[in-house]
Design a protein around this motif. Structure first.
Motif, PDB file in Angstrom:
ATOM      1  N   ASP B  61       0.833  -1.200   0.000  1.00 56.66           N
ATOM      2  CA  ASP B  61       0.000   0.000   0.000  1.00 56.66           C
ATOM      3  C   ASP B  61       0.874   1.259   0.000  1.00 56.66           C
ATOM      4  OD1 ASP B  61      -2.320  -1.457  -0.088  1.00 56.66           O
ATOM      5  OD2 ASP B  61      -2.555  -1.513   2.088  1.00 56.66           O
ATOM      6  N   CYS B  62       1.856   1.281  -0.902  1.00 56.90           N
ATOM      7  CA  CYS B  62       2.738   2.424  -1.126  1.00 56.90           C
ATOM      8  C   CYS B  62       3.696   2.724   0.028  1.00 56.90           C
ATOM      9  CB  CYS B  62       1.956   3.708  -1.445  1.00 56.90           C
ATOM     10  SG  CYS B  62       0.965   3.521  -2.909  1.00 56.90           S
ATOM     11  N   LYS B  63       3.807   1.847   1.015  1.00 54.00           N
ATOM     12  CA  LYS B  63       4.723   2.086   2.126  1.00 54.00           C
ATOM     13  C   LYS B  63       5.738   0.951   2.154  1.00 54.00           C
ATOM     14  CE  LYS B  63       4.237   2.945   7.081  1.00 54.00           C
ATOM     15  NZ  LYS B  63       3.236   2.991   8.142  1.00 54.00           N
ATOM     16  N   GLU B  64       7.006   1.302   2.294  1.00 55.11           N
ATOM     17  CA  GLU B  64       8.048   0.285   2.251  1.00 55.11           C
ATOM     18  C   GLU B  64       7.890  -0.681   3.437  1.00 55.11           C
ATOM     19  OE1 GLU B  64      11.145  -1.861   0.909  1.00 55.11           O
ATOM     20  OE2 GLU B  64      11.206  -1.191   2.976  1.00 55.11           O
ATOM     21  N   ILE B  65       8.197  -1.962   3.194  1.00 50.66           N
ATOM     22  CA  ILE B  65       7.910  -2.998   4.203  1.00 50.66           C
ATOM     23  C   ILE B  65       8.650  -2.727   5.509  1.00 50.66           C
ATOM     24  CG2 ILE B  65       9.734  -4.618   3.484  1.00 50.66           C
ATOM     25  CD1 ILE B  65       7.567  -6.831   3.791  1.00 50.66           C
ATOM     26  N   ALA B  66       9.873  -2.164   5.415  1.00 48.31           N
ATOM     27  CA  ALA B  66      10.660  -1.921   6.627  1.00 48.31           C
ATOM     28  C   ALA B  66      10.042  -0.825   7.482  1.00 48.31           C
ATOM     29  CB  ALA B  66      12.088  -1.552   6.253  1.00 48.31           C
ATOM     30  N   GLU B  67       9.233   0.052   6.851  1.00 50.15           N
ATOM     31  CA  GLU B  67       8.627   1.143   7.610  1.00 50.15           C
ATOM     32  C   GLU B  67       7.341   0.726   8.312  1.00 50.15           C
ATOM     33  OE1 GLU B  67       8.173   4.359   4.854  1.00 50.15           O
ATOM     34  OE2 GLU B  67      10.313   4.249   4.345  1.00 50.15           O
ATOM     35  N   TRP B  68       6.837  -0.461   7.930  1.00 52.19           N
ATOM     36  CA  TRP B  68       5.604  -0.925   8.559  1.00 52.19           C
ATOM     37  C   TRP B  68       5.883  -1.405   9.975  1.00 52.19           C
ATOM     38  CZ3 TRP B  68       0.502  -0.987   7.331  1.00 52.19           C
ATOM     39  CH2 TRP B  68       0.165  -0.661   6.015  1.00 52.19           C
ATOM     40  N   ASP B  69       4.962  -1.103  10.880  1.00 55.07           N
ATOM     41  CA  ASP B  69       4.991  -1.705  12.194  1.00 55.07           C
ATOM     42  C   ASP B  69       4.508  -3.150  12.035  1.00 55.07           C
ATOM     43  OD1 ASP B  69       4.963  -1.799  15.099  1.00 55.07           O
ATOM     44  OD2 ASP B  69       2.788  -1.906  14.852  1.00 55.07           O
ATOM     45  N   SER B  70       5.258  -4.085  12.636  1.00 57.95           N
ATOM     46  CA  SER B  70       4.948  -5.495  12.410  1.00 57.95           C
ATOM     47  C   SER B  70       3.494  -5.830  12.780  1.00 57.95           C
ATOM     48  CB  SER B  70       5.913  -6.367  13.206  1.00 57.95           C
ATOM     49  OG  SER B  70       5.801  -7.698  12.788  1.00 57.95           O
ATOM     50  N   LYS B  71       3.017  -5.237  13.854  1.00 56.86           N
ATOM     51  CA  LYS B  71       1.641  -5.525  14.291  1.00 56.86           C
ATOM     52  C   LYS B  71       0.621  -5.001  13.292  1.00 56.86           C
ATOM     53  CE  LYS B  71       2.224  -5.817  19.247  1.00 56.86           C
ATOM     54  NZ  LYS B  71       2.518  -4.961  20.376  1.00 56.86           N
ATOM     55  N   GLU B  72       0.870  -3.782  12.781  1.00 58.62           N
ATOM     56  CA  GLU B  72      -0.055  -3.197  11.816  1.00 58.62           C
ATOM     57  C   GLU B  72      -0.036  -3.984  10.505  1.00 58.62           C
ATOM     58  OE1 GLU B  72      -2.447  -0.862  11.965  1.00 58.62           O
ATOM     59  OE2 GLU B  72      -1.988  -1.152  14.087  1.00 58.62           O
ATOM     60  N   LEU B  73       1.170  -4.397  10.125  1.00 59.70           N
ATOM     61  CA  LEU B  73       1.306  -5.138   8.880  1.00 59.70           C
ATOM     62  C   LEU B  73       0.549  -6.461   8.952  1.00 59.70           C
ATOM     63  CD1 LEU B  73       2.500  -5.070   6.110  1.00 59.70           C
ATOM     64  CD2 LEU B  73       4.603  -6.052   6.989  1.00 59.70           C
ATOM     65  N   ALA B  74       0.484  -7.046  10.153  1.00 58.40           N
ATOM     66  CA  ALA B  74      -0.210  -8.322  10.316  1.00 58.40           C
ATOM     67  C   ALA B  74      -1.710  -8.183  10.049  1.00 58.40           C
ATOM     68  CB  ALA B  74       0.020  -8.864  11.723  1.00 58.40           C
ATOM     69  N   LYS B  75      -2.218  -6.941  10.052  1.00 59.39           N
ATOM     70  CA  LYS B  75      -3.632  -6.734   9.723  1.00 59.39           C
ATOM     71  C   LYS B  75      -3.829  -6.566   8.222  1.00 59.39           C
ATOM     72  CE  LYS B  75      -4.387  -4.434  14.121  1.00 59.39           C
ATOM     73  NZ  LYS B  75      -4.644  -3.151  14.801  1.00 59.39           N
ATOM     74  N   ARG B  76      -2.720  -6.396   7.485  1.00 59.18           N
ATOM     75  CA  ARG B  76      -2.803  -6.216   6.034  1.00 59.18           C
ATOM     76  C   ARG B  76      -2.356  -7.455   5.278  1.00 59.18           C
ATOM     77  NH1 ARG B  76      -2.936  -0.739   4.404  1.00 59.18           N
ATOM     78  NH2 ARG B  76      -3.772   0.417   6.164  1.00 59.18           N
ATOM     79  N   LEU B  77      -1.364  -8.159   5.835  1.00 57.98           N
ATOM     80  CA  LEU B  77      -0.720  -9.206   5.072  1.00 57.98           C
ATOM     81  C   LEU B  77      -0.580 -10.469   5.913  1.00 57.98           C
ATOM     82  CD1 LEU B  77       2.353  -8.716   2.843  1.00 57.98           C
ATOM     83  CD2 LEU B  77       2.395 -10.522   4.501  1.00 57.98           C
ATOM     84  N   ALA B  78      -1.036 -11.588   5.365  1.00 51.21           N
ATOM     85  CA  ALA B  78      -0.891 -12.867   6.054  1.00 51.21           C
ATOM     86  C   ALA B  78      -0.115 -13.802   5.165  1.00 51.21           C
ATOM     87  CB  ALA B  78      -2.259 -13.465   6.363  1.00 51.21           C
ATOM     88  N   VAL B  79       0.735 -14.624   5.757  1.00 52.19           N
ATOM     89  CA  VAL B  79       1.525 -15.545   4.953  1.00 52.19           C
ATOM     90  C   VAL B  79       1.500 -16.917   5.607  1.00 52.19           C
ATOM     91  CG1 VAL B  79       3.646 -14.766   6.092  1.00 52.19           C
ATOM     92  CG2 VAL B  79       3.793 -15.973   3.929  1.00 52.19           C
ATOM     93  N   LEU B  80       1.441 -17.942   4.774  1.00 51.69           N
ATOM     94  CA  LEU B  80       1.411 -19.313   5.276  1.00 51.69           C
ATOM     95  C   LEU B  80       2.485 -20.109   4.562  1.00 51.69           C
ATOM     96  CD1 LEU B  80      -0.321 -21.017   7.188  1.00 51.69           C
ATOM     97  CD2 LEU B  80      -1.727 -21.629   5.242  1.00 51.69           C
ATOM     98  N   ARG B  81       3.447 -20.623   5.318  1.00 48.34           N
ATOM     99  CA  ARG B  81       4.518 -21.418   4.713  1.00 48.34           C
ATOM    100  C   ARG B  81       4.077 -22.864   4.555  1.00 48.34           C
ATOM    101  NH1 ARG B  81       9.743 -19.581   4.954  1.00 48.34           N
ATOM    102  NH2 ARG B  81      10.106 -21.411   3.680  1.00 48.34           N
ATOM    103  N   GLN B  82       4.891 -23.641   3.852  1.00 44.38           N
ATOM    104  CA  GLN B  82       4.453 -25.010   3.578  1.00 44.38           C
ATOM    105  C   GLN B  82       4.596 -25.935   4.776  1.00 44.38           C
ATOM    106  OE1 GLN B  82       6.924 -26.746   0.526  1.00 44.38           O
ATOM    107  NE2 GLN B  82       8.274 -24.993   0.582  1.00 44.38           N
ATOM    108  N   ALA B  83       5.719 -25.844   5.492  1.00 41.20           N
ATOM    109  CA  ALA B  83       5.907 -26.751   6.622  1.00 41.20           C
ATOM    110  C   ALA B  83       5.413 -26.064   7.874  1.00 41.20           C
ATOM    111  CB  ALA B  83       7.378 -27.099   6.761  1.00 41.20           C
ATOM    112  N   ASN B  84       4.348 -26.563   8.456  1.00 41.48           N
ATOM    113  CA  ASN B  84       3.851 -25.973   9.674  1.00 41.48           C
ATOM    114  C   ASN B  84       3.999 -26.981  10.798  1.00 41.48           C
ATOM    115  OD1 ASN B  84       2.697 -23.294   8.903  1.00 41.48           O
ATOM    116  ND2 ASN B  84       1.683 -24.603   7.419  1.00 41.48           N
ATOM    117  N   SER B  85       5.114 -26.884  11.483  1.00 38.74           N
ATOM    118  CA  SER B  85       5.338 -27.824  12.573  1.00 38.74           C
ATOM    119  C   SER B  85       4.736 -27.236  13.830  1.00 38.74           C
ATOM    120  CB  SER B  85       6.826 -28.056  12.763  1.00 38.74           C
ATOM    121  OG  SER B  85       7.445 -26.853  13.137  1.00 38.74           O
ATOM    122  N   ILE B  86       3.846 -27.970  14.433  1.00 42.59           N
ATOM    123  CA  ILE B  86       3.177 -27.468  15.623  1.00 42.59           C
ATOM    124  C   ILE B  86       3.405 -28.458  16.742  1.00 42.59           C
ATOM    125  CG2 ILE B  86       0.920 -27.032  16.621  1.00 42.59           C
ATOM    126  CD1 ILE B  86       0.198 -25.571  14.237  1.00 42.59           C
TER     127      ILE B  86
END
Lengths: 316, 251
Positions: B61-86
């Motif tokens: 959304d026009c803002k560089e990823i490093a400038e995003w606050d991690s918590k705020e970014l988590a409301k915009r972007l979700a990622v799921l990797r292939q190996a999910n070890s729980i």
């Protein structure tokens, strides 16, 4: 059974044994002397139980592993090394050995410095692999252990006798002043750890998912490692090293409680370790009549439990 | 919109991703294809802050990823990797509830519960919501993870090989739901995927990587062409058209 009632049972056991320790044989004539001896001992066991249990649980969560405890990072060995070195350098009768505050401050400072060094080495390297950090801890632990045993060989027998007192987990020569110094410290540290409880829950998912959910994994790992180091430093300085105890209580707590929430688990593991320390020590004193020590019993039971975990393939 | 500009990653001296510039739009499914070791997962991980980038920029959304606050970014972007070890036993519902963490920091509100319920219903997981994850099949578990991502309610969803080790039925179910996420919820969904036919039938745009470089990108029909795919995979391709969809045979 609900987790809540299990916690209440553990609390009950802890209170009963604490009561036994403090109350048995108390009368109007001797109570002043007995209480002044017994209360610090019980408080020391409670503090050590909480510190060991909570540090081991938090440590296992961030390393995603059920068999690691902070003692594997060489903390116990470092404690022994520090004590040995102090005796060698300053002699068994110096104030660095005999003054409890001074000795405690030295141990805690060395342990914190060591953990900072180890962690900063780890966090500043490009590829952060927790296993490397742990392996490094294991190897350094061996190194400290070997140097300590070398130094004790060279030591004057009188010095060795003073040293020996602080090397074995013991609840019978508790340093009273230390107990009251550690209590508020421990309270602050476990409150800080408890504040992280919901963040720690997310660590059950793996690191990538935690990052995706907005958690600064690196920062939280660092915080938890430092808090664990403080807790372990406190418990070791207070009662000496108890190798298998953390492993034992965290795994028993996880088998006993259904919850995944650290809110419950942190309380559970504290209550479990406090009640088993109290109960174990009571058994050692009143059934075995001091013919053995608690750390021997714990390492015996813990070792068997560890092997059974290996055999049942419970190790993730 | 997410915009990657000249994104580069080195592992040691070798370049894993080399000056990749692509864009992901809302309402579209973008598939990233390419041979093993082409840098697909690395690209996705850099674009979603799972690993650091060495050069280039990621604009969310026009803002560089490093400038995003991690918590705020988590409301915009979700990622799921292939190996999910729980390492812990969760029920499906408990795990999906983690998707609300960026909003409520673990203290679920009534609104969170509503959104969790919606996510469960959306993927038809009502019947298994109280089962433990280790009792489920691989496909059901993957659906549960995707439900967690839905509950996170982000504009951008990155999925790294969501079809890994799944049978045809579950693969279809997951790809259809991915399509619905983009169409019905106007999300930008980015999938790293190995099966070119799934990519061809269920995505709006395709990005092809080879040896860390973007070698083709655009509409499905621009990329799914025999000569393009042959140069990417170094294998002869034959393309057939069926019901307006392009399919590849390479057997």
């Amino acid at each position: 059974m609900q987790d809540r009632s299990k916690l209440l049972i553990l609390l009950f056991i802890a209170v009963v044994f604490a009561g036994l320790f403090i109350g048995v044989g108390l009368n109007a004539d001797n109570y002043q002397y007995f209480l002044s001896r017994r209360v610090p001992k019980v408080v020391a066991m409670i503090l050590a139980g909480i510190a060991i249990g909570q540090s081991a649980l938090a440590f296992q969560t961030i390393t995603n592993n059920r068999i690691l405890t902070p003692s594997i990072m060489g903390f116990d060995a470092l404690y022994i090394f520090t004590q040995t070195l102090v005796v060698v350098l300053f002699g068994g009768l110096s104030s660095y050995v005999l003054n409890d505050y001074l000795n405690f401050s030295i141990s805690v400072a060395v342990m914190l410095a060591f953990s900072m060094l180890l962690f900063s080495f780890y966090f500043n390297s490009n590829k952060q692999n927790l296993m490397v950090l742990l392996l490094l801890g294991v190897i350094l632990g061996q190194l400290f252990g070997s140097i300590s045993s070398f130094l004790t060989m060279l030591m004057d027998p009188n010095d060795f006798a003073t040293l020996q007192q602080s090397l074995f987990a013991s609840f019978n020569n508790i340093k009273v002043e230390l107990v009251y110094l550690c209590a508020p410290l421990l309270f602050v540290i476990s409150a800080l750890l408890f504040r992280l409880n919901r963040v720690l829950d997310v660590f059950w998912l793996d690191k990538d998912n935690a990052t995706s959910l907005g958690i600064d994994v690196k920062k939280v790992t660092m915080q938890v490692l430092v808090l664990s180091a403080c807790l372990i430093a406190i418990s070791t300085a207070l009662v000496g090293p108890i190798l298998f105890f953390g492993l034992l209580v965290t795994n028993l707590a996880r088998e006993m409680l259904r919850s995944y929430q650290h809110r419950v688990l942190l309380f559970g593991v504290s209550l479990l370790s406090v009640s088993s320390l109290l109960a174990g020590q009571w058994v050692v004193e009143n059934i075995f009549g001091f013919s053995t020590t608690l750390s021997v019993v714990i390492n015996f039971i813990g070792g068997i439990y560890f092997l059974s975990m290996l055999l049942r393939n419970k190790i993730v | 919109m997410i915009k990657l500009e000249k994104l580069t990653k080195f592992f040691g001296h070798s370049v894993v991703v080399n000056k990749a510039s692509v864009e992901f739009e809302k309402g579209e499914v973008t598939s990233i294809i390419g041979p093993n070791g082409a840098g697909k997962s690395t690209l996705l991980s850099m674009a979603s802050r799972l690993i650091s980038k060495d050069e280039g920029q990621v604009f969310i959304d026009c803002k560089e990823i490093a400038e995003w606050d991690s918590k705020e970014l988590a409301k915009r972007l979700a990622v799921l990797r292939q190996a999910n070890s729980i390492t812990m036993r969760f029920t499906v519902r408990e795990m999906i509830a983690f998707g609300r963490f960026p909003y409520s920091q673990g203290k679920l509100t009534q609104q969170d519960q509503t959104i969790i319920n919606q996510a469960i219903e959306y993927l038809d997981l009502v019947a298994i919501q109280d089962k433990y994850l280790d009792e489920l099949s691989g496909g059901q578990r993957q659906l549960a993870f995707i439900a967690m991502v839905i509950a996170q309610d982000t504009d951008y969803v990155f999925l790294d090989e969501p079809l890994n080790n799944l049978d045809i039925k579950h693969s279809l179910q997951i790809m259809r739901n991915i399509g619905r996420l983009a169409r019905e919820m106007n999300k930008a969904v980015v999938v790293v995927i190995h099966d070119i036919n799934f990519a061809s039938c269920y995505s709006n745009k395709i990005i092809a990587l080879k040896k860390g470089q973007v070698v083709a990108q655009g509409e499905v029909n621009d990329v799914i062409q025999a000569h393009v795919l042959e140069s990417i995979y170094e294998t002869p391709f034959h393309i057939i058209e069926l019901n307006g969809k392009r399919m590849c045979t390479y057997y």
